[in-house]
Design an enzyme around this catalytic site. Structure first.
Site, PDB file in Angstrom:
ATOM      1  CB  VAL A   1       4.546  -4.552   7.462  1.00 53.14           C
ATOM      2  CG1 VAL A   1       6.021  -4.604   7.129  1.00 53.14           C
ATOM      3  CG2 VAL A   1       3.675  -4.708   6.224  1.00 53.14           C
TER       4      VAL A   1
ATOM      5  CE1 TYR B   1      -0.217  -1.183  -4.652  1.00 54.64           C
ATOM      6  CE2 TYR B   1      -0.688   0.110  -6.620  1.00 54.64           C
ATOM      7  CZ  TYR B   1       0.216  -0.389  -5.699  1.00 54.64           C
ATOM      8  OH  TYR B   1       1.550  -0.087  -5.823  1.00 54.64           O
TER       9      TYR B   1
END
Ligand SMILES: NC(=O)c1ccc[n+]([C@@H]2O[C@H](COP(=O)([O-])OP(=O)(O)OC[C@H]3O[C@@H](n4cnc5c(N)ncnc54)[C@H](O)[C@@H]3O)[C@@H](O)[C@H]2O)c1
Length: 252
Positions: A65, A159
């Protein structure tokens, strides 16, 4: 609408569908009649076999992706398979590689990689499906963030930052895509037991469990109903929303 036709006739791309939460989404969408494009950078043979065993139809696509050409090829493969793209679940993420690290010690290269997959990847996937959705005048995008974007979490700053970006992007995309008939929403899961998290410290897992209104382990299947709802016409007037699915830990 029958109980098994929420997504009948629809083509839905699910990224990161080889394992874990993405696999559960793929099986759930297929059970509701969707043609699922099972997209992952690794082999999704197990997901494909489970869909076939249950009598569903799916197309497997290898995708990274973070690579725009690869993402475009994914959208092309979906169109080649069925001629339409009705849904996209942006579930793939740089996640299982993430280890507990104080923010001052994070590796800049890892910082860039996690943003390339978790943020730029979501943008690229949305961009690739948009021409088809605009042509159709309809579409539903479901992004997968995390409760850490809402509640914070020490030791995972890169993250946490990417999932915060996913929450904000969802709102921006919802406003921009609404006029095209495209809805964009985001699910923020709690701590879910998958191969990516099984080895996290037991005390850590226990702390999540204790903080929940529904005090048990969260499994990938616990997220499926919300994703199916958001992809379906049941959510026809719902866009730009964050739904936290974590057993009532964070009440947002
Ligand atoms: N498990 C949890 O506790 C939890 C909690 C909150 C949010 N999430 C989010 O849920 C999603 C799924 O998590 P999971 O636990 O199933 O993880 P997982 O690691 O089991 O699955 C992620 C999948 O994404 C694929 N992937 C990774 N990078 C990719 C790339 N660049 N291109 C294409 N595919 C790629 C992997 O091959 C894998 O199949 C992620 O977005 C994660 O951030 C998970």
């Amino acid at each position: 609408m029958t109980a098994h036709s929420l997504l009948a006739g629809r083509t839905i791309i699910i990224t990161g569908a080889a394992t874990g939460i993405g696999q559960a989404f793929a099986l759930g969408a297929s059970a509701q009649g969707a043609h699922v494009v099972v997209a992952d950078m690794n082999s999704a043979a197990q997901t494909m076999a489970l869909i076939a065993q249950a009598g569903g139809r799916a197309t497997e696509v290898r995708v990274d992706v973070s690579d725009p050409a690869s993402v475009q090829a994914m959208a092309d493969a979906a169109l080649q398979a069925t001629g339409r793209i009705d849904g996209l679940v942006n579930n793939a993420a740089y996640f299982r590689e993430v280890t507990l690290t104080p923010f001052e010690e994070l590796d800049p290269a890892q910082w860039d990689r996690i943003f390339a997959v978790n943020v730029k990847g979501v943008w690229q996937c949305c961009k690739a499906v948009m021409p088809a959705m605009r042509r159709q005048g309809s579409g539903a995008i479901v992004n997968i963030a995390s409760v850490v974007a809402v509640a914070g979490q020490p030791g995972y700053l890169h993250y946490v930052a990417t999932k915060g970006a996913v929450l904000s992007m969802t709102k921006g995309l919802a406003k921009e895509c609404g006029p095209m008939g495209v809805r964009v929403n985001v699910i923020a899961p709690g701590f879910v037991i998958t191969d990516a998290t099984r080895n996290r410290p037991v005390e850590w897992q226990q702390s999540f469990l204790k903080a929940r209104a529904i005090s048990r382990e969260q499994k990938p299947d616990d997220l499926v109903g919300t994703a199916l709802y958001l992809m379906s016409d049941l959510a026809a007037f719902v866009s730009g929303q964050t739904i936290v699915v974590d057993g009532g830990h964070i009440m947002y």
